[in-house]
Design a protein around this motif. Structure first.
Motif, short mmCIF file in Angstrom:
data_model
loop_
_atom_site.label_atom_id
_atom_site.label_comp_id
_atom_site.label_asym_id
_atom_site.label_seq_id
_atom_site.Cartn_x
_atom_site.Cartn_y
_atom_site.Cartn_z
N ILE A 46 8.98 -0.57 3.95
CA ILE A 46 8.41 -0.96 2.66
C ILE A 46 6.94 -1.34 2.82
O ILE A 46 6.09 -0.98 2.00
N ASN A 47 6.60 -2.04 3.89
CA ASN A 47 5.20 -2.38 4.15
C ASN A 47 4.36 -1.11 4.32
O ASN A 47 3.22 -1.04 3.85
N GLU A 48 4.95 -0.13 4.96
CA GLU A 48 4.21 1.12 5.22
C GLU A 48 3.95 1.90 3.93
O GLU A 48 2.84 2.37 3.70
N ILE A 49 4.96 2.03 3.06
CA ILE A 49 4.75 2.81 1.82
C ILE A 49 3.86 2.06 0.83
O ILE A 49 3.29 2.69 -0.08
N ASN A 50 3.77 0.74 1.01
CA ASN A 50 2.85 -0.01 0.15
C ASN A 50 1.39 0.18 0.57
O ASN A 50 0.48 -0.09 -0.22
N GLN A 51 1.19 0.64 1.80
CA GLN A 51 -0.17 0.82 2.30
C GLN A 51 -0.60 2.28 2.37
O GLN A 51 -1.79 2.59 2.26
N HIS A 52 0.37 3.19 2.52
CA HIS A 52 0.04 4.61 2.67
C HIS A 52 0.97 5.47 1.81
O HIS A 52 2.09 5.07 1.51
N LYS A 53 0.48 6.65 1.44
CA LYS A 53 1.26 7.58 0.63
C LYS A 53 1.97 8.59 1.54
O LYS A 53 1.34 9.16 2.44
N TYR A 54 3.26 8.80 1.30
CA TYR A 54 4.05 9.76 2.08
C TYR A 54 4.62 10.83 1.17
O TYR A 54 4.90 10.58 -0.01
N ASP A 55 4.82 12.03 1.74
CA ASP A 55 5.40 13.13 0.97
C ASP A 55 6.91 13.00 0.85
O ASP A 55 7.49 13.43 -0.15
N VAL A 56 7.55 12.41 1.85
CA VAL A 56 9.00 12.28 1.83
C VAL A 56 9.41 11.15 2.79
O VAL A 56 8.72 10.88 3.77
#
Length: 388
Positions: A46-56
């Motif tokens: 969750i910390n990661e997706i709040n800081q960076h955009k991912y395709d999947v």
């Protein structure tokens, strides 16, 4: 999806061996340009997706700090636009199916994963998510435009009855492409493993075509609404009318060719450059010529005649198609109205309503002469405005 694009994948998996195996599968699946970021806990994901955009996101449903569907819910709340593929053990397949029902785009049983299966799942999870988001956008646009149109109708008491008919007919005409989108999206989601690549592409093309049809209908509705509210105004510019008509014919050439209809174009008079509203005139001629082709029988002819008088220009479009009954001619320019003999031919019933609005805005008049099974002639008479 082209494999040359950089693909950013977030893997949330506490088993290091499983994570290394998935990374190796991605390499074997010919995804050369990808970034795999691996975390072992949901909190870190969750910390990661709040800081960076991912395709999947590849999500293990059994994590040290989260179990089952709660992991999916938390991820979707933090990144609703990112497609999620859940990873399960063999005995958790029922849980995985429920995860798909609640918003995951796909699931993979770990011991059954191979490079091709992993690649397919990642690609189609992204594609399905994009389709569903587009559907939501189209639905929201439809709701907004219907609300705007309803508000306009409510301002005019004399149009209350028309408002009811308008909303009913709009809902009817929108329902077909919406059903197509929902059906195709459902087939992609529920029968993905059974569908061939060609079938999947066909379903996606069906969705794109349905969205295009809805957008066209909404544009037509918007045009009628603008005309009814008095916002449709003529904007005159210098135009070579003869060249303009030739361009219109060139634009519809393929349509006539597909229907095996020939168009005869005749010019009567010496035409010089004059002032016209090119946009409104294009609406008039494209709709009338398009209808003449649509309602003609194969291997027949459409005759388009351009006549200049001293103060007016006459556009005459004649076909020898299915014709229009006397009863239908009384409501021919009513939005959404379609004749009794055209229900098996696709159309929105908006074209002639748009033509009439354009003719009225240009201070002209339109006449129709038609008989069932004998053909139809539309005559548009517009004032000629010469340059000073």
């Amino acid at each position: 999806m082209a494999t040359t694009c950089l693909l950013k994948i977030l893997l949330i998996e506490d088993n290091l061996a499983e994570a290394r195996l998935l990374q190796e599968f991605l390499k074997q699946a010919q995804i050369h340009d990808f970034i795999l970021f691996h975390v072992q806990r949901l909190k870190d994901g969750i910390n990661e997706i709040n800081q960076h955009k991912y395709d999947v996101i590849l999500l293990d449903l059994t994590l040290p700090d989260s179990q089952g569907l709660s992991s999916l819910t938390l991820l979707m709340n933090n990144s609703p636009s990112t497609p999620i593929v859940v990873l399960t053990n063999i005995n958790d397949e029922e849980l995985a199916v429920e995860a798909v029902k609640q918003g995951a785009q796909d699931y993979l049983v770990k011991r059954q994963v191979n490079p091709n299966l992993l690649l397919r799942s990642v690609q189609y999870a992204i594609a399905r998510k994009q389709v569903l988001e587009k559907l939501v956008q189209v639905n929201q646009t439809l709701e907004n435009r219907v609300e705007e149109r309803t508000a306009e109708l409510e301002k005019a008491q004399q149009l209350y009855q028309f408002k009811s008919e308008f909303v009913s007919m709009l809902s009817h005409d929108i329902r077909n492409p919406l059903n197509t989108i929902l059906l195709a999206a459902g087939l992609l989601q529920n029968n993905d493993e059974k569908l061939t690549k060609e079938k999947k592409i066909n379903h996606l093309n069906m969705i794109r075509s349905a969205i295009k049809n809805m957008a066209q209908l909404l544009d037509e509705v918007s045009f009628i609404g603008k005309a009814d509210s008095g916002k449709l105004q003529s904007q005159l510019n210098l135009l070579d009318l003869e060249c303009f008509c030739h361009q219109i014919l060139e634009d519809i050439h393929l349509t006539a060719l597909e229907k095996k209809v020939t168009i005869e174009f005749n010019i009567c008079g010496d035409f010089e450059q004059s002032l016209w509203d090119e946009k409104l005139l294009r609406h008039i001629l494209e709709n009338l010529l398009g209808n003449a082709i649509k309602y003609s029988t194969p291997h027949s002819q459409v005759k388009f005649t351009l006549i200049q008088h001293k103060k007016t220009v006459v556009f005459k479009i004649q076909d020898w198609g299915i014709g229009i009954s006397a009863a239908d001619q009384q409501q021919l320019f009513t939005p959404f109205y379609r004749g009794e003999n055209v229900h098996n031919i696709s159309g929105t019933g908006m074209g002639l309503a748009i033509v009439k609005k354009c003719v009225d805005t240009l201070d002209g008049k339109i006449l129709v002469d038609s008989k069932i099974n004998s053909g139809t002639t539309f005559t548009v008479i517009l004032p000629l405005i010469k340059t000073p």
